[in-house]
Motif scaffolding. Structure first.
Motif, PDB file in Angstrom:
ATOM      1  N   LYS A 113       0.841  -1.202   0.000  1.00 26.23           N
ATOM      2  CA  LYS A 113       0.000   0.000   0.000  1.00 26.23           C
ATOM      3  C   LYS A 113       0.875   1.251   0.000  1.00 26.23           C
ATOM      4  CE  LYS A 113      -3.133   2.314   3.142  1.00 26.23           C
ATOM      5  NZ  LYS A 113      -3.802   2.205   4.428  1.00 26.23           N
ATOM      6  N   ASP A 114       1.894   1.256   0.884  1.00 29.11           N
ATOM      7  CA  ASP A 114       2.810   2.395   0.909  1.00 29.11           C
ATOM      8  C   ASP A 114       3.564   2.520  -0.411  1.00 29.11           C
ATOM      9  OD1 ASP A 114       1.999   2.873   3.486  1.00 29.11           O
ATOM     10  OD2 ASP A 114       3.789   1.978   4.428  1.00 29.11           O
ATOM     11  N   LEU A 115       3.972   1.366  -0.958  1.00 32.74           N
ATOM     12  CA  LEU A 115       4.694   1.378  -2.230  1.00 32.74           C
ATOM     13  C   LEU A 115       3.803   1.893  -3.354  1.00 32.74           C
ATOM     14  CD1 LEU A 115       7.286   0.603  -3.761  1.00 32.74           C
ATOM     15  CD2 LEU A 115       6.298  -1.658  -4.104  1.00 32.74           C
ATOM     16  N   ASP A 116       2.542   1.453  -3.376  1.00 29.51           N
ATOM     17  CA  ASP A 116       1.613   1.936  -4.405  1.00 29.51           C
ATOM     18  C   ASP A 116       1.406   3.441  -4.275  1.00 29.51           C
ATOM     19  OD1 ASP A 116       1.390  -0.609  -5.367  1.00 29.51           O
ATOM     20  OD2 ASP A 116      -0.539  -1.024  -4.387  1.00 29.51           O
ATOM     21  N   ALA A 117       1.274   3.920  -3.028  1.00 31.36           N
ATOM     22  CA  ALA A 117       1.088   5.361  -2.818  1.00 31.36           C
ATOM     23  C   ALA A 117       2.333   6.129  -3.268  1.00 31.36           C
ATOM     24  CB  ALA A 117       0.786   5.647  -1.351  1.00 31.36           C
ATOM     25  N   ALA A 118       3.506   5.596  -2.905  1.00 32.86           N
ATOM     26  CA  ALA A 118       4.747   6.256  -3.299  1.00 32.86           C
ATOM     27  C   ALA A 118       4.918   6.214  -4.818  1.00 32.86           C
ATOM     28  CB  ALA A 118       5.939   5.586  -2.615  1.00 32.86           C
ATOM     29  N   THR A 119       4.538   5.082  -5.429  1.00 32.98           N
ATOM     30  CA  THR A 119       4.637   4.965  -6.885  1.00 32.98           C
ATOM     31  C   THR A 119       3.690   5.954  -7.565  1.00 32.98           C
ATOM     32  OG1 THR A 119       5.197   2.634  -6.669  1.00 32.98           O
ATOM     33  CG2 THR A 119       4.433   3.350  -8.817  1.00 32.98           C
ATOM     34  N   ALA A 120       2.469   6.044  -7.052  1.00 31.70           N
ATOM     35  CA  ALA A 120       1.508   6.994  -7.629  1.00 31.70           C
ATOM     36  C   ALA A 120       2.006   8.428  -7.481  1.00 31.70           C
ATOM     37  CB  ALA A 120       0.145   6.839  -6.953  1.00 31.70           C
ATOM     38  N   LYS A 121       2.574   8.731  -6.319  1.00 32.82           N
ATOM     39  CA  LYS A 121       3.107  10.088  -6.090  1.00 32.82           C
ATOM     40  C   LYS A 121       4.266  10.355  -7.050  1.00 32.82           C
ATOM     41  CE  LYS A 121       5.111  13.004  -2.500  1.00 32.82           C
ATOM     42  NZ  LYS A 121       5.588  13.055  -1.124  1.00 32.82           N
ATOM     43  N   ALA A 122       5.159   9.335  -7.177  1.00 30.22           N
ATOM     44  CA  ALA A 122       6.308   9.498  -8.078  1.00 30.22           C
ATOM     45  C   ALA A 122       5.825   9.636  -9.528  1.00 30.22           C
ATOM     46  CB  ALA A 122       7.261   8.315  -7.948  1.00 30.22           C
ATOM     47  N   ALA A 124       2.975  10.853 -10.516  1.00 36.50           N
ATOM     48  CA  ALA A 124       2.392  12.189 -10.668  1.00 36.50           C
ATOM     49  C   ALA A 124       3.490  13.241 -10.800  1.00 36.50           C
ATOM     50  CB  ALA A 124       1.491  12.503  -9.474  1.00 36.50           C
ATOM     51  N   GLU A 125       4.529  13.102  -9.963  1.00 35.44           N
ATOM     52  CA  GLU A 125       5.643  14.052 -10.041  1.00 35.44           C
ATOM     53  C   GLU A 125       6.339  13.943 -11.398  1.00 35.44           C
ATOM     54  OE1 GLU A 125       8.251  13.386  -6.746  1.00 35.44           O
ATOM     55  OE2 GLU A 125       6.764  14.023  -5.260  1.00 35.44           O
ATOM     56  N   ILE A 126       6.528  12.700 -11.872  1.00 37.77           N
ATOM     57  CA  ILE A 126       7.185  12.497 -13.170  1.00 37.77           C
ATOM     58  C   ILE A 126       6.323  13.085 -14.281  1.00 37.77           C
ATOM     59  CG2 ILE A 126       7.842  10.719 -14.835  1.00 37.77           C
ATOM     60  CD1 ILE A 126       8.788   9.036 -12.445  1.00 37.77           C
ATOM     61  N   ALA A 127       5.001  12.851 -14.216  1.00 37.69           N
ATOM     62  CA  ALA A 127       4.104  13.381 -15.243  1.00 37.69           C
ATOM     63  C   ALA A 127       4.144  14.912 -15.253  1.00 37.69           C
ATOM     64  CB  ALA A 127       2.678  12.888 -15.016  1.00 37.69           C
TER      65      ALA A 127
END
Length: 182
Positions: A113-122, A124-127
């Motif tokens: 869950k934390d990894l998915d949240a961090a991946t989604a945040k990353a 979004a930042e990359i986008a």
């Protein structure tokens, strides 16, 4: 005289000097006396054995048998306790393994869950950075195209002037624009 009376009393089993003739145990005249003392000795031995020694030996044997029986009973009880303890240990081990697997699964889910949240945040930042970069690249291209156009116009004016002609700004701009379009 004393010797004669002793010899007479002893009978034919004693010689003149008072010594025994042959084996005294085999003298028939002395056998009743020997049998009497044999019976007395056997009765005393029987009484000592039956009243003192055999009861003690019997007591020791009974005590040993009781001790062995008690030890065997205690060993059986300890064996049963050991089997119960082993079963309890195996049950506890199984419960611990199940609990550990549950904790591991929960930890994995939380980490995922934390990894998915961090991946989604990353992502979004990359986008956002990609969009910003594309905007900048577009600005740079537009700026580069303008700069190339300006350089091409200046170069064209200078070439025309160097060849001895006179170029007006409108015709140079039309020629450069036509050439840049393809």
């Amino acid at each position: 005289m004393a010797t004669e009376s002793t010899a007479a009393a002893a009978g034919t089993c004693v010689n003149d000097a008072g010594g025994a003739i042959g084996m005294p145990q085999l003298c028939v005249e002395w056998m009743p006396n020997q049998i009497f003392w044999l019976v007395v000795a056997l009765v005393v031995i029987y009484l000592v054995l039956s009243r003192i020694a055999l009861p003690r030996i019997g007591g020791v044997l009974a005590e040993r048998k009781g001790t062995i029986t008690n030890d065997l009973t205690a060993a059986e009880e300890l064996k049963a306790k050991a089997v119960e303890a082993e079963k309890a240990y195996q049950d506890a081990l199984t419960r611990a393994r199940t609990e550990a697997a549950k904790i591991v699964a929960e930890a994995r889910a939380e980490i995922q869950k934390d990894l998915d949240a961090a991946t989604a945040k990353a992502d979004a930042e990359i986008a956002a950075k990609v969009a910003e970069s594309e905007t900048r690249i577009g600005e740079i291209r537009a700026g580069a195209l303008e700069a190339v156009t300006e350089v091409a116009k200046d170069t064209a004016k200078e070439l025309v002037a160097a060849m001895g002609g006179k170029a007006d700004a409108r015709s140079v701009t039309a020629a450069v624009t036509a050439r840049l379009k393809g």
